[in-house]
Design a protein around this motif. Structure first.
Motif, PDB file in Angstrom:
ATOM      1  N   GLN A 139       0.832  -1.163   0.124  1.00 13.73           N
ATOM      2  CA  GLN A 139       0.068   0.052  -0.012  1.00 13.73           C
ATOM      3  C   GLN A 139       0.832   1.221   0.065  1.00 13.73           C
ATOM      4  OE1 GLN A 139      -3.418  -0.937   0.730  1.00 13.73           O
ATOM      5  NE2 GLN A 139      -4.552   0.899   0.901  1.00 13.73           N
ATOM      6  N   SER A 140       0.716   2.079  -1.016  1.00 10.27           N
ATOM      7  CA  SER A 140       1.670   3.284  -1.370  1.00 10.27           C
ATOM      8  C   SER A 140       1.096   4.416  -0.327  1.00 10.27           C
ATOM      9  CB  SER A 140       1.895   3.765  -2.600  1.00 10.27           C
ATOM     10  OG  SER A 140       2.317   2.522  -3.253  1.00 10.27           O
ATOM     11  N   VAL A 141       1.879   5.411   0.209  1.00 11.12           N
ATOM     12  CA  VAL A 141       1.278   6.299   0.835  1.00 11.12           C
ATOM     13  C   VAL A 141       0.606   7.342  -0.093  1.00 11.12           C
ATOM     14  CG1 VAL A 141       2.112   8.288   2.255  1.00 11.12           C
ATOM     15  CG2 VAL A 141       3.269   6.088   2.622  1.00 11.12           C
ATOM     16  N   LEU A 142       1.232   7.390  -1.198  1.00  7.44           N
ATOM     17  CA  LEU A 142       0.567   8.298  -2.283  1.00  7.44           C
ATOM     18  C   LEU A 142      -0.430   7.485  -3.003  1.00  7.44           C
ATOM     19  CD1 LEU A 142       3.787  10.773  -3.144  1.00  7.44           C
ATOM     20  CD2 LEU A 142       1.848  10.989  -1.122  1.00  7.44           C
ATOM     21  N   THR A 143      -1.369   8.250  -3.522  1.00  5.79           N
ATOM     22  CA  THR A 143      -2.465   7.205  -4.330  1.00  5.79           C
ATOM     23  C   THR A 143      -2.248   7.928  -5.798  1.00  5.79           C
ATOM     24  OG1 THR A 143      -3.894   6.889  -2.358  1.00  5.79           O
ATOM     25  CG2 THR A 143      -4.714   6.610  -4.649  1.00  5.79           C
ATOM     26  N   GLN A 144      -2.171   6.899  -6.733  1.00  4.81           N
ATOM     27  CA  GLN A 144      -2.143   7.171  -8.112  1.00  4.81           C
ATOM     28  C   GLN A 144      -3.024   6.109  -8.642  1.00  4.81           C
ATOM     29  OE1 GLN A 144       2.671   7.444  -8.419  1.00  4.81           O
ATOM     30  NE2 GLN A 144       1.499   7.637 -10.373  1.00  4.81           N
ATOM     31  N   PRO A 145      -3.788   6.782  -9.747  1.00  2.00           N
ATOM     32  CA  PRO A 145      -4.748   5.490 -10.591  1.00  2.00           C
ATOM     33  C   PRO A 145      -3.619   4.608 -11.006  1.00  2.00           C
ATOM     34  CG  PRO A 145      -4.453   7.646 -11.713  1.00  2.00           C
ATOM     35  CD  PRO A 145      -3.780   7.727 -10.581  1.00  2.00           C
ATOM     36  N   PRO A 146      -3.934   3.493 -11.240  1.00  2.00           N
ATOM     37  CA  PRO A 146      -3.334   2.252 -11.795  1.00  2.00           C
ATOM     38  C   PRO A 146      -2.799   2.549 -13.197  1.00  2.00           C
ATOM     39  CG  PRO A 146      -5.017   1.213 -10.395  1.00  2.00           C
ATOM     40  CD  PRO A 146      -4.959   2.691 -10.511  1.00  2.00           C
ATOM     41  N   SER A 147      -3.908   2.890 -13.923  1.00  2.49           N
ATOM     42  CA  SER A 147      -3.532   2.950 -15.377  1.00  2.49           C
ATOM     43  C   SER A 147      -4.439   4.288 -15.895  1.00  2.49           C
ATOM     44  CB  SER A 147      -4.024   1.892 -15.971  1.00  2.49           C
ATOM     45  OG  SER A 147      -5.393   1.585 -16.072  1.00  2.49           O
ATOM     46  N   VAL A 148      -3.981   4.875 -16.797  1.00  2.00           N
ATOM     47  CA  VAL A 148      -4.681   5.912 -17.734  1.00  2.00           C
ATOM     48  C   VAL A 148      -4.298   5.355 -19.339  1.00  2.00           C
ATOM     49  CG1 VAL A 148      -4.591   7.641 -16.093  1.00  2.00           C
ATOM     50  CG2 VAL A 148      -2.782   7.223 -17.725  1.00  2.00           C
ATOM     51  N   SER A 149      -5.203   6.001 -20.105  1.00  6.44           N
ATOM     52  CA  SER A 149      -4.759   5.744 -21.466  1.00  6.44           C
ATOM     53  C   SER A 149      -5.353   6.657 -22.506  1.00  6.44           C
ATOM     54  CB  SER A 149      -5.320   4.463 -22.093  1.00  6.44           C
ATOM     55  OG  SER A 149      -6.749   4.433 -21.920  1.00  6.44           O
ATOM     56  N   GLY A 150      -4.776   6.941 -23.740  1.00  9.39           N
ATOM     57  CA  GLY A 150      -5.192   8.078 -24.763  1.00  9.39           C
ATOM     58  C   GLY A 150      -4.654   7.766 -25.924  1.00  9.39           C
ATOM     59  N   THR A 151      -5.340   8.294 -26.883  1.00 12.09           N
ATOM     60  CA  THR A 151      -4.827   8.210 -28.230  1.00 12.09           C
ATOM     61  C   THR A 151      -3.887   9.171 -28.650  1.00 12.09           C
ATOM     62  OG1 THR A 151      -6.858   9.411 -28.845  1.00 12.09           O
ATOM     63  CG2 THR A 151      -6.957   7.161 -28.966  1.00 12.09           C
ATOM     64  N   PRO A 152      -3.115   9.278 -29.550  1.00 11.22           N
ATOM     65  CA  PRO A 152      -2.240  10.012 -29.997  1.00 11.22           C
ATOM     66  C   PRO A 152      -2.756  11.360 -30.195  1.00 11.22           C
ATOM     67  CG  PRO A 152      -1.519   8.082 -31.399  1.00 11.22           C
ATOM     68  CD  PRO A 152      -2.834   7.924 -30.585  1.00 11.22           C
ATOM     69  N   GLY A 153      -1.950  12.586 -29.973  1.00 10.48           N
ATOM     70  CA  GLY A 153      -2.547  13.895 -29.888  1.00 10.48           C
ATOM     71  C   GLY A 153      -3.509  14.109 -28.640  1.00 10.48           C
ATOM     72  N   GLN A 154      -4.144  13.299 -28.072  1.00  5.95           N
ATOM     73  CA  GLN A 154      -5.030  13.635 -26.763  1.00  5.95           C
ATOM     74  C   GLN A 154      -4.105  14.023 -25.575  1.00  5.95           C
ATOM     75  OE1 GLN A 154      -7.256  10.175 -25.814  1.00  5.95           O
ATOM     76  NE2 GLN A 154      -9.225  11.084 -26.825  1.00  5.95           N
ATOM     77  N   ASN A 155      -4.745  14.472 -24.682  1.00  3.66           N
ATOM     78  CA  ASN A 155      -4.238  15.279 -23.330  1.00  3.66           C
ATOM     79  C   ASN A 155      -4.864  14.192 -22.604  1.00  3.66           C
ATOM     80  OD1 ASN A 155      -3.613  17.550 -24.926  1.00  3.66           O
ATOM     81  ND2 ASN A 155      -5.285  18.634 -24.167  1.00  3.66           N
ATOM     82  N   VAL A 156      -3.778  13.878 -21.357  1.00  3.06           N
ATOM     83  CA  VAL A 156      -4.050  12.923 -20.204  1.00  3.06           C
ATOM     84  C   VAL A 156      -3.472  13.667 -18.938  1.00  3.06           C
ATOM     85  CG1 VAL A 156      -4.264  10.786 -21.682  1.00  3.06           C
ATOM     86  CG2 VAL A 156      -1.989  11.596 -20.606  1.00  3.06           C
ATOM     87  N   THR A 157      -4.313  13.227 -17.875  1.00  4.26           N
ATOM     88  CA  THR A 157      -3.683  13.793 -16.648  1.00  4.26           C
ATOM     89  C   THR A 157      -3.653  12.552 -15.654  1.00  4.26           C
ATOM     90  OG1 THR A 157      -4.653  15.813 -17.060  1.00  4.26           O
ATOM     91  CG2 THR A 157      -4.319  15.092 -14.815  1.00  4.26           C
ATOM     92  N   ILE A 158      -2.597  12.611 -14.964  1.00  2.00           N
ATOM     93  CA  ILE A 158      -2.295  11.498 -13.746  1.00  2.00           C
ATOM     94  C   ILE A 158      -2.368  12.402 -12.563  1.00  2.00           C
ATOM     95  CG2 ILE A 158      -0.771   9.966 -13.057  1.00  2.00           C
ATOM     96  CD1 ILE A 158       0.398   9.628 -15.805  1.00  2.00           C
ATOM     97  N   SER A 159      -3.213  11.567 -11.443  1.00  2.00           N
ATOM     98  CA  SER A 159      -3.407  12.434 -10.231  1.00  2.00           C
ATOM     99  C   SER A 159      -2.405  11.613  -9.256  1.00  2.00           C
ATOM    100  CB  SER A 159      -5.014  12.487  -9.773  1.00  2.00           C
ATOM    101  OG  SER A 159      -5.144  10.890  -9.928  1.00  2.00           O
ATOM    102  N   CYS A 160      -2.243  12.247  -7.992  1.00  2.00           N
ATOM    103  CA  CYS A 160      -1.526  11.839  -7.219  1.00  2.00           C
ATOM    104  C   CYS A 160      -2.161  12.447  -5.929  1.00  2.00           C
ATOM    105  CB  CYS A 160       0.077  12.250  -7.345  1.00  2.00           C
ATOM    106  SG  CYS A 160       1.382  11.761  -5.910  1.00  2.00           S
ATOM    107  N   SER A 161      -2.617  11.648  -4.863  1.00  2.00           N
ATOM    108  CA  SER A 161      -2.940  12.198  -3.660  1.00  2.00           C
ATOM    109  C   SER A 161      -2.538  11.705  -2.587  1.00  2.00           C
ATOM    110  CB  SER A 161      -4.626  11.646  -3.508  1.00  2.00           C
ATOM    111  OG  SER A 161      -5.431  12.084  -2.473  1.00  2.00           O
ATOM    112  N   GLY A 162      -2.101  12.722  -1.525  1.00  2.00           N
ATOM    113  CA  GLY A 162      -1.326  12.450  -0.410  1.00  2.00           C
ATOM    114  C   GLY A 162      -2.167  13.045   0.641  1.00  2.00           C
ATOM    115  N   SER A 163      -1.337  13.532   1.969  1.00  2.00           N
ATOM    116  CA  SER A 163      -1.762  14.099   3.012  1.00  2.00           C
ATOM    117  C   SER A 163      -0.978  15.243   3.335  1.00  2.00           C
ATOM    118  CB  SER A 163      -1.733  12.898   4.164  1.00  2.00           C
ATOM    119  OG  SER A 163      -0.288  12.743   4.223  1.00  2.00           O
TER     120      SER A 163
END
Lengths: 119, 111
Positions: free
Chosen positions: B1-25
């Motif tokens: 169990q990691s202290v910071l929380t990230q989504p296990p996976s994200v995906s997108g097609t070429p040219g798209q914009n994606v965001t990866i979140s990181c939640s802590g305390s």
């Protein structure tokens, strides 16, 4: 900047290993250093840091009392003494150089050395 | 169990914009800055972002980072196939005499 780990290998549970990290291309004695590991197929886990002079160290709970981080600034080298090894310590071990100012992140990493704990 | 929380996976097609979140305390992301790392299979992690949103030299400006409160995010605009990798966030944590904490990692797939 180059960081090169060595010393990994296969060891039985309860055994010991000493990892080394040879640093070059920067003034080693100016920087905090850490060991960070990655179990097969898993994420990154910080396990220990040491201050620039070696005066301060701290460890993750998972290795406290079993692992010892040290450095020799005259030899531009970082070490990790691992005792009482367990199967769950099996991982690739990276040494990493911390940015200045402190606590901003790790700007250079070694290629890693694999330690396998198995009977 | 990691202290910071990230989504296990994200995906997108070429040219798209994606965001990866990181939640802590409060003791980590809430007080200290966040760094991001990119890792390809079988290689060492590479620093992608530090001080929440600063790029080391050589990192394309398609990558950007931000932080608000106890959460941070890494944004990738104009997704390219070579961005397919694992991404980790990290932060200094003031608890337990000071330690580094990482997120569990997010696998980015470019479809």
């Amino acid at each position: 900047v180059q960081l090169a780990e060595s010393g990994g290998g296969l060891v039985k549970p309860g055994g010991s290993l000493r990892l080394s990290c040879a640093a070059s291309g920067f003034t080693f004695s100016d920087y905090y250093m850490s060991w960070i590991r990655q179990a097969p197929g898993k994420g990154l886990e910080w396990i220990a840091y040491i201050s620039a002079t070696g005066s301060y160290t701290n460890y993750a709970d998972s290795v406290k009392g079993r692992f010892t981080i040290s450095r020799d600034n005259a030899k531009n080298s970082l070490y990790l003494q691992m005792n009482s090894l367990r199967p769950e310590d099996t991982a690739v071990y990276f040494c990493a150089k911390e940015l200045i100012p402190l606590f901003l992140g790790f700007d250079f990493w070694g290629q890693g050395t694999l330690a396998t704990v198995s009977s | 169990q990691s202290v910071l929380t990230q989504p296990p996976s994200v995906s997108g097609t070429p040219g798209q914009n994606v965001t990866i979140s990181c939640s802590g305390s409060r003791s980590n992301v809430g007080t200290n800055t966040v760094s991001w790392y990119q890792q390809f299979p079988g290689t060492a992690p590479k620093l992608l972002m530090y001080r929440n949103g600063q790029r080391p030299s050589g990192v394309p400006d398609r990558f950007s980072g931000s932080k608000s409160g106890t959460s941070a995010s890494l944004a990738i605009s104009g997704l390219q196939s070579e961005d397919e990798a694992n991404y980790y966030c990290a932060s200094w944590d003031d608890s337990l005499n000071g330690r580094w904490v990482f997120g569990g990692g997010t696998t980015l797939t470019v479809l």
